[in-house]
Motif scaffolding. Structure first.
Motif, PDB file in Angstrom:
ATOM      1  N   TYR A  35       0.832  -1.203   0.000  1.00  0.00           N
ATOM      2  CA  TYR A  35       0.000   0.000   0.000  1.00  0.00           C
ATOM      3  C   TYR A  35       0.866   1.253   0.000  1.00  0.00           C
ATOM      4  CZ  TYR A  35      -3.782   3.191   1.101  1.00  0.00           C
ATOM      5  OH  TYR A  35      -4.681   4.213   1.046  1.00  0.00           O
ATOM      6  N   LEU A  36       1.965   1.243   0.777  1.00  0.00           N
ATOM      7  CA  LEU A  36       2.873   2.388   0.779  1.00  0.00           C
ATOM      8  C   LEU A  36       3.465   2.623  -0.609  1.00  0.00           C
ATOM      9  CD1 LEU A  36       4.786   1.995   4.165  1.00  0.00           C
ATOM     10  CD2 LEU A  36       3.118   3.746   3.559  1.00  0.00           C
ATOM     11  N   PHE A  37       3.844   1.536  -1.272  1.00  0.00           N
ATOM     12  CA  PHE A  37       4.394   1.661  -2.626  1.00  0.00           C
ATOM     13  C   PHE A  37       3.377   2.288  -3.573  1.00  0.00           C
ATOM     14  CE2 PHE A  37       4.744  -0.277  -6.882  1.00  0.00           C
ATOM     15  CZ  PHE A  37       5.977   0.238  -7.254  1.00  0.00           C
ATOM     16  N   LEU A  38       2.127   1.774  -3.538  1.00  0.00           N
ATOM     17  CA  LEU A  38       1.090   2.323  -4.421  1.00  0.00           C
ATOM     18  C   LEU A  38       0.782   3.775  -4.079  1.00  0.00           C
ATOM     19  CD1 LEU A  38      -1.368  -0.721  -4.600  1.00  0.00           C
ATOM     20  CD2 LEU A  38       0.285   0.026  -6.324  1.00  0.00           C
ATOM     21  N   ALA A  39       0.784   4.117  -2.784  1.00  0.00           N
ATOM     22  CA  ALA A  39       0.507   5.494  -2.376  1.00  0.00           C
ATOM     23  C   ALA A  39       1.599   6.444  -2.863  1.00  0.00           C
ATOM     24  CB  ALA A  39       0.370   5.572  -0.853  1.00  0.00           C
ATOM     25  N   VAL A  40       2.868   6.032  -2.737  1.00  0.00           N
ATOM     26  CA  VAL A  40       3.978   6.869  -3.200  1.00  0.00           C
ATOM     27  C   VAL A  40       3.909   7.059  -4.712  1.00  0.00           C
ATOM     28  CG1 VAL A  40       6.481   6.950  -3.466  1.00  0.00           C
ATOM     29  CG2 VAL A  40       5.493   6.299  -1.272  1.00  0.00           C
ATOM     30  N   VAL A  41       3.631   5.975  -5.440  1.00  0.00           N
ATOM     31  CA  VAL A  41       3.511   6.090  -6.897  1.00  0.00           C
ATOM     32  C   VAL A  41       2.369   7.023  -7.268  1.00  0.00           C
ATOM     33  CG1 VAL A  41       2.934   4.812  -8.998  1.00  0.00           C
ATOM     34  CG2 VAL A  41       4.545   3.848  -7.347  1.00  0.00           C
ATOM     35  N   ASN A  42       1.239   6.885  -6.589  1.00  0.00           N
ATOM     36  CA  ASN A  42       0.071   7.709  -6.862  1.00  0.00           C
ATOM     37  C   ASN A  42       0.365   9.191  -6.614  1.00  0.00           C
ATOM     38  OD1 ASN A  42      -2.520   8.667  -7.279  1.00  0.00           O
ATOM     39  ND2 ASN A  42      -3.263   8.026  -5.284  1.00  0.00           N
ATOM     40  N   MET A  43       0.959   9.482  -5.449  1.00  0.00           N
ATOM     41  CA  MET A  43       1.252  10.869  -5.095  1.00  0.00           C
ATOM     42  C   MET A  43       2.323  11.457  -6.007  1.00  0.00           C
ATOM     43  SD  MET A  43       1.134  10.341  -0.949  1.00  0.00           S
ATOM     44  CE  MET A  43       1.515  12.028  -0.528  1.00  0.00           C
ATOM     45  N   SER A  44       3.325  10.654  -6.374  1.00  0.00           N
ATOM     46  CA  SER A  44       4.384  11.147  -7.259  1.00  0.00           C
ATOM     47  C   SER A  44       3.824  11.462  -8.638  1.00  0.00           C
ATOM     48  CB  SER A  44       5.505  10.110  -7.371  1.00  0.00           C
ATOM     49  OG  SER A  44       6.061   9.836  -6.107  1.00  0.00           O
ATOM     50  N   PHE A  45       2.995  10.579  -9.168  1.00  0.00           N
ATOM     51  CA  PHE A  45       2.406  10.790 -10.486  1.00  0.00           C
ATOM     52  C   PHE A  45       1.521  12.038 -10.493  1.00  0.00           C
ATOM     53  CE2 PHE A  45      -1.100  10.090 -13.498  1.00  0.00           C
ATOM     54  CZ  PHE A  45      -0.370   9.957 -14.680  1.00  0.00           C
ATOM     55  N   PHE A  46       0.725  12.183  -9.436  1.00  0.00           N
ATOM     56  CA  PHE A  46      -0.160  13.353  -9.349  1.00  0.00           C
ATOM     57  C   PHE A  46       0.671  14.638  -9.274  1.00  0.00           C
ATOM     58  CE2 PHE A  46      -2.283  16.526  -6.721  1.00  0.00           C
ATOM     59  CZ  PHE A  46      -3.469  16.703  -7.415  1.00  0.00           C
ATOM     60  N   THR A  47       1.730  14.637  -8.465  1.00  0.00           N
ATOM     61  CA  THR A  47       2.559  15.827  -8.321  1.00  0.00           C
ATOM     62  C   THR A  47       3.209  16.213  -9.645  1.00  0.00           C
ATOM     63  OG1 THR A  47       3.034  15.229  -6.018  1.00  0.00           O
ATOM     64  CG2 THR A  47       4.504  16.813  -7.063  1.00  0.00           C
ATOM     65  N   ILE A 210      -2.341  19.748  -1.373  1.00  0.00           N
ATOM     66  CA  ILE A 210      -3.008  18.613  -2.018  1.00  0.00           C
ATOM     67  C   ILE A 210      -2.359  17.296  -1.596  1.00  0.00           C
ATOM     68  CG2 ILE A 210      -3.483  17.509  -4.225  1.00  0.00           C
ATOM     69  CD1 ILE A 210      -3.793  20.271  -5.440  1.00  0.00           C
ATOM     70  N   LEU A 211      -1.008  17.279  -1.518  1.00  0.00           N
ATOM     71  CA  LEU A 211      -0.318  16.057  -1.088  1.00  0.00           C
ATOM     72  C   LEU A 211      -0.693  15.681   0.334  1.00  0.00           C
ATOM     73  CD1 LEU A 211       3.289  16.494  -2.556  1.00  0.00           C
ATOM     74  CD2 LEU A 211       1.501  14.932  -3.316  1.00  0.00           C
ATOM     75  N   CYS A 212      -0.821  16.670   1.205  1.00  0.00           N
ATOM     76  CA  CYS A 212      -1.245  16.387   2.587  1.00  0.00           C
ATOM     77  C   CYS A 212      -2.650  15.790   2.603  1.00  0.00           C
ATOM     78  CB  CYS A 212      -1.191  17.666   3.423  1.00  0.00           C
ATOM     79  SG  CYS A 212       0.480  18.282   3.746  1.00  0.00           S
ATOM     80  N   CYS A 213      -3.532  16.351   1.771  1.00  0.00           N
ATOM     81  CA  CYS A 213      -4.902  15.809   1.703  1.00  0.00           C
ATOM     82  C   CYS A 213      -4.900  14.380   1.175  1.00  0.00           C
ATOM     83  CB  CYS A 213      -5.769  16.698   0.814  1.00  0.00           C
ATOM     84  SG  CYS A 213      -6.076  18.354   1.496  1.00  0.00           S
ATOM     85  N   ILE A 214      -4.069  14.126   0.136  1.00  0.00           N
ATOM     86  CA  ILE A 214      -3.993  12.765  -0.416  1.00  0.00           C
ATOM     87  C   ILE A 214      -3.421  11.808   0.625  1.00  0.00           C
ATOM     88  CG2 ILE A 214      -2.871  11.334  -2.155  1.00  0.00           C
ATOM     89  CD1 ILE A 214      -3.012  13.669  -4.066  1.00  0.00           C
ATOM     90  N   VAL A 220      -6.547   7.291   6.092  1.00  0.00           N
ATOM     91  CA  VAL A 220      -7.914   6.904   6.458  1.00  0.00           C
ATOM     92  C   VAL A 220      -8.317   5.625   5.729  1.00  0.00           C
ATOM     93  CG1 VAL A 220     -10.340   7.588   6.354  1.00  0.00           C
ATOM     94  CG2 VAL A 220      -8.589   9.260   7.005  1.00  0.00           C
ATOM     95  N   PHE A 221      -7.974   5.556   4.437  1.00  0.00           N
ATOM     96  CA  PHE A 221      -8.306   4.364   3.664  1.00  0.00           C
ATOM     97  C   PHE A 221      -7.583   3.133   4.203  1.00  0.00           C
ATOM     98  CE2 PHE A 221      -7.636   1.409   0.150  1.00  0.00           C
ATOM     99  CZ  PHE A 221      -8.919   1.265  -0.337  1.00  0.00           C
ATOM    100  N   ALA A 222      -6.299   3.317   4.589  1.00  0.00           N
ATOM    101  CA  ALA A 222      -5.531   2.191   5.130  1.00  0.00           C
ATOM    102  C   ALA A 222      -6.142   1.685   6.438  1.00  0.00           C
ATOM    103  CB  ALA A 222      -4.080   2.604   5.349  1.00  0.00           C
ATOM    104  N   VAL A 223      -6.569   2.625   7.286  1.00  0.00           N
ATOM    105  CA  VAL A 223      -7.199   2.217   8.555  1.00  0.00           C
ATOM    106  C   VAL A 223      -8.484   1.438   8.291  1.00  0.00           C
ATOM    107  CG1 VAL A 223      -8.313   3.076  10.642  1.00  0.00           C
ATOM    108  CG2 VAL A 223      -6.164   4.097   9.866  1.00  0.00           C
ATOM    109  N   ILE A 224      -9.309   1.953   7.359  1.00  0.00           N
ATOM    110  CA  ILE A 224     -10.561   1.262   7.032  1.00  0.00           C
ATOM    111  C   ILE A 224     -10.280  -0.105   6.435  1.00  0.00           C
ATOM    112  CG2 ILE A 224     -12.609   1.350   5.568  1.00  0.00           C
ATOM    113  CD1 ILE A 224     -12.527   4.399   5.819  1.00  0.00           C
ATOM    114  N   PHE A 225      -9.291  -0.172   5.520  1.00  0.00           N
ATOM    115  CA  PHE A 225      -8.930  -1.447   4.892  1.00  0.00           C
ATOM    116  C   PHE A 225      -8.435  -2.443   5.939  1.00  0.00           C
ATOM    117  CE2 PHE A 225      -6.062  -4.325   2.686  1.00  0.00           C
ATOM    118  CZ  PHE A 225      -6.806  -4.671   1.569  1.00  0.00           C
ATOM    119  N   ASN A 226      -7.640  -1.934   6.885  1.00  0.00           N
ATOM    120  CA  ASN A 226      -7.129  -2.813   7.941  1.00  0.00           C
ATOM    121  C   ASN A 226      -8.264  -3.372   8.788  1.00  0.00           C
ATOM    122  OD1 ASN A 226      -4.767  -3.798   9.685  1.00  0.00           O
ATOM    123  ND2 ASN A 226      -5.930  -2.595  11.152  1.00  0.00           N
ATOM    124  N   ARG A 227      -9.205  -2.515   9.140  1.00  0.00           N
ATOM    125  CA  ARG A 227     -10.331  -2.965   9.967  1.00  0.00           C
ATOM    126  C   ARG A 227     -11.237  -3.939   9.217  1.00  0.00           C
ATOM    127  NH1 ARG A 227     -11.636  -0.243  14.640  1.00  0.00           N
ATOM    128  NH2 ARG A 227     -10.278   1.500  15.192  1.00  0.00           N
TER     129      ARG A 227
END
Length: 533
Positions: A35-47, A210-214, A220-227
């Motif tokens: 998930y961290l890998f996908l999040a970094v890729v997502n944020m980097s691509f968006f930036t 925007i990066l802080c919001c993402i 939040v998504f990770a917490v929900i996914f974990n639960r």
């Protein structure tokens, strides 16, 4: 006989890969890393996308604004050129005035609107005609870009050539002039676009927000996914480990109706089924234990009580591996004509072997008197056991070894061996330990064995001791894998030649116990000693 016990706490072997770990083998860590890998890729691509688009937009907007000013300036210069150049090439003094007129025009059109602008007027040879500030100088690259601007004007009609310095946020315009009163000249106009810098600063702040919001969204998504997914799987994993350790009351807490909820329900059903089967196994195992206790008690009744008589003393050591034994010993008194002593070792352990000992006892007690020759009795016993036990495949594959000896009234010992350990005879008066030779194959294999049973004879006298034993005495090993062996048995006997029979037997057992140390016996073990008075 081996009994598999299911009493709590249950002991199961848990292999390493089922144990809960904090490492790369944990599903929690694996999902987190993915998930961290996908999040970094997502944020980097968006930036990258936002930055590139906004930079292009801001730069083009600034260039367009400056371009308007420049085009207005070019138009004004051409008009001025047309008015001043009607008389041809101006004298040098008038040309200086013309340059000052053009500089004034630039100040009016550009500098009054943008205080950061600076300009230089120079010809294609690099000679300065005018500079707005003494410290604003001309570089080689500026001369080269000026020549490029003249070339573009001649061949493509472009009125100016521009470059952008992104480090200093400066746009340079090279505007060629073909003025009749000046000849070919170039105006270098450099404008520091503060708006571009300010817009970029705002862009950086916007991207950061925007990066802080993402990032917050991903948390939040990770917490929900974990639960929703990871925690239920970890809970099921923990409950399965609890059951594997013997906690059969462990159950998954199911409060959902999706596939994970169905998995939890299936797990609980499996645990209930295991619990039910374990309870059933415990019940039947206890029944088996009780029945074996009873069978062991019944079997003890078939062993004779050997207290000795006027001619002989007896010493017995008998230890069964389980609650019933496959070793059997017995004695038959022929009144005044002598005694018959039998030792049998049935293959295997437990109930089947114990049942065969019952058959052997029945045949021995019933027919010993009719077969005075030991070889004759073993032949008869072999035939009868084959009829009773091998018929219709009952207890097929079970056989037994035996040794049977008769000591007559004249102290002549007659012995026959059916595949058993050789009988030892101790003669204390002669300080001699020897073996009694007798041959024959195991009982219960084939009737062809009847041809090989032969009796041997030797004389015994007062003080002699005849020792019969099963392989459970000589085969036990210590932690090094060394057997006690016939050598260990003979060494124990030689320690106590002159001792009573019971002392010899106890010495053998003490030495055997010392040899195997903490190891356990793996077979039924019996020693049957007859001492001649």
């Amino acid at each position: 006989m081996h009994i598999y016990k299911f009493s709590c706490p249950y002991e199961f072997i848990i292999s390493e890969h089922y144990s809960m770990k904090l490492g790369l083998k944990s599903i929690n860590v694996k999902v987190l890393l993915l998930y961290l890998f996908l999040a970094v890729v997502n944020m980097s691509f968006f930036t990258m996308m936002v930055y590139e688009n906004q930079i292009d937009l801001i730069t083009e907007n600034s260039k367009y604004h400056v371009k308007e000013l420049t085009e207005d300036l070019v138009s004004s210069i051409k008009k001025l050129s047309a008015d001043m150049g009607k008389g041809g090439i101006l004298p040098l003094k008038d040309r200086d005035n013309a340059v000052r007129e053009i500089a004034g025009l630039i100040k009016t059109k550009i500098l009054n609107k943008d205080k950061t602008a600076n300009f230089i007027i120079f010809n294609e040879t690099g000679t300065l005609l005018y500079q707005s500030r003494p410290d604003f100088t001309l570089s080689k690259s500026d001369i080269k870009n000026g020549i490029t601007a003249i070339t573009n004007l001649d061949y493509s009609g472009r009125p100016f050539y521009s470059t952008v310095d992104e480090k200093s946020y400066t746009i340079s315009f090279y505007i060629p002039h073909k003025l009749a009163f000046l000849g070919d000249s170039i105006m270098l106009l450099k404008i520091e676009v503060k708006e571009l810098k300010n817009r970029l600063d705002e862009l950086y702040i916007l991207i950061l927000v925007i990066l802080c919001c993402i990032a917050l969204f991903h948390v939040v998504f990770a917490v929900i996914f974990n639960r929703m997914f990871i925690r239920p799987i970890q809970s099921l994993h923990g409950k399965s480990l609890a059951i594997s350790r013997g906690d059969l009351d462990a159950r998954a807490e199911v409060q959902r109706s999706d596939e994970i909820g169905e998995l939890g329900n299936a797990f609980n059903s499996m645990a209930d089924s295991i619990r039910e089967k374990i309870n059933s196994l415990e019940f039947y195992n206890q029944m088996m234990e009780d029945e074996l206790d009873m069978a062991g008690g019944v079997q003890k009744l078939i062993y004779p009580a050997l207290d000795g008589d006027r001619r002989f003393n007896y010493a017995i050591y008998h230890k069964s591996l389980g609650k019933v034994s496959g070793d059997y010993y017995d004695i038959f008194n022929f009144s005044d004509s002598g005694i018959g002593c039998l030792l049998v070792d049935v293959s295997g352990h437990g109930v089947p072997a114990a049942l065969v000992t019952m058959v052997v006892k029945e045949i021995f007690n019933r027919d010993a008197r009719a077969h005075a020759d030991p070889a004759d009795l073993l032949r008869y016993m072999n035939t009868e056991i084959l009829k009773l036990l091998i018929k219709d495949g009952m207890l097929a594959g079970i056989f037994c070894t035996a040794v049977y000896l008769v000591i007559d009234k004249n102290n002549v010992l007659h012995c026959c061996n059916a595949g058993h350990q050789q009988v030892l005879i101790v003669k204390p008066k002669k300080m001699k330990l020897s073996k009694i030779s007798a041959s024959g194959g195991p009982i219960g294999i084939s009737e062809e064995m009847n041809d090989f049973y032969k009796s041997g004879a030797t004389r015994v006298e007062s003080g002699d001791k005849i020792i019969m034993f099963t392989d459970g005495i000589i085969e036990p090993m210590n932690h090094k894998g060394d057997q006690f062996g016939i050598e260990g048995l003979q060494a124990s006997i030689r320690k106590s030649y002159m001792a009573p029979g019971k002392t010899i037997v106890q010495t053998i057992i003490d030495d055997l116990t010392a040899h195997i140390e903490t190891e356990e016996l793996k077979d039924d073990a019996t020693i049957f000693l007859i001492e001649v008075k």
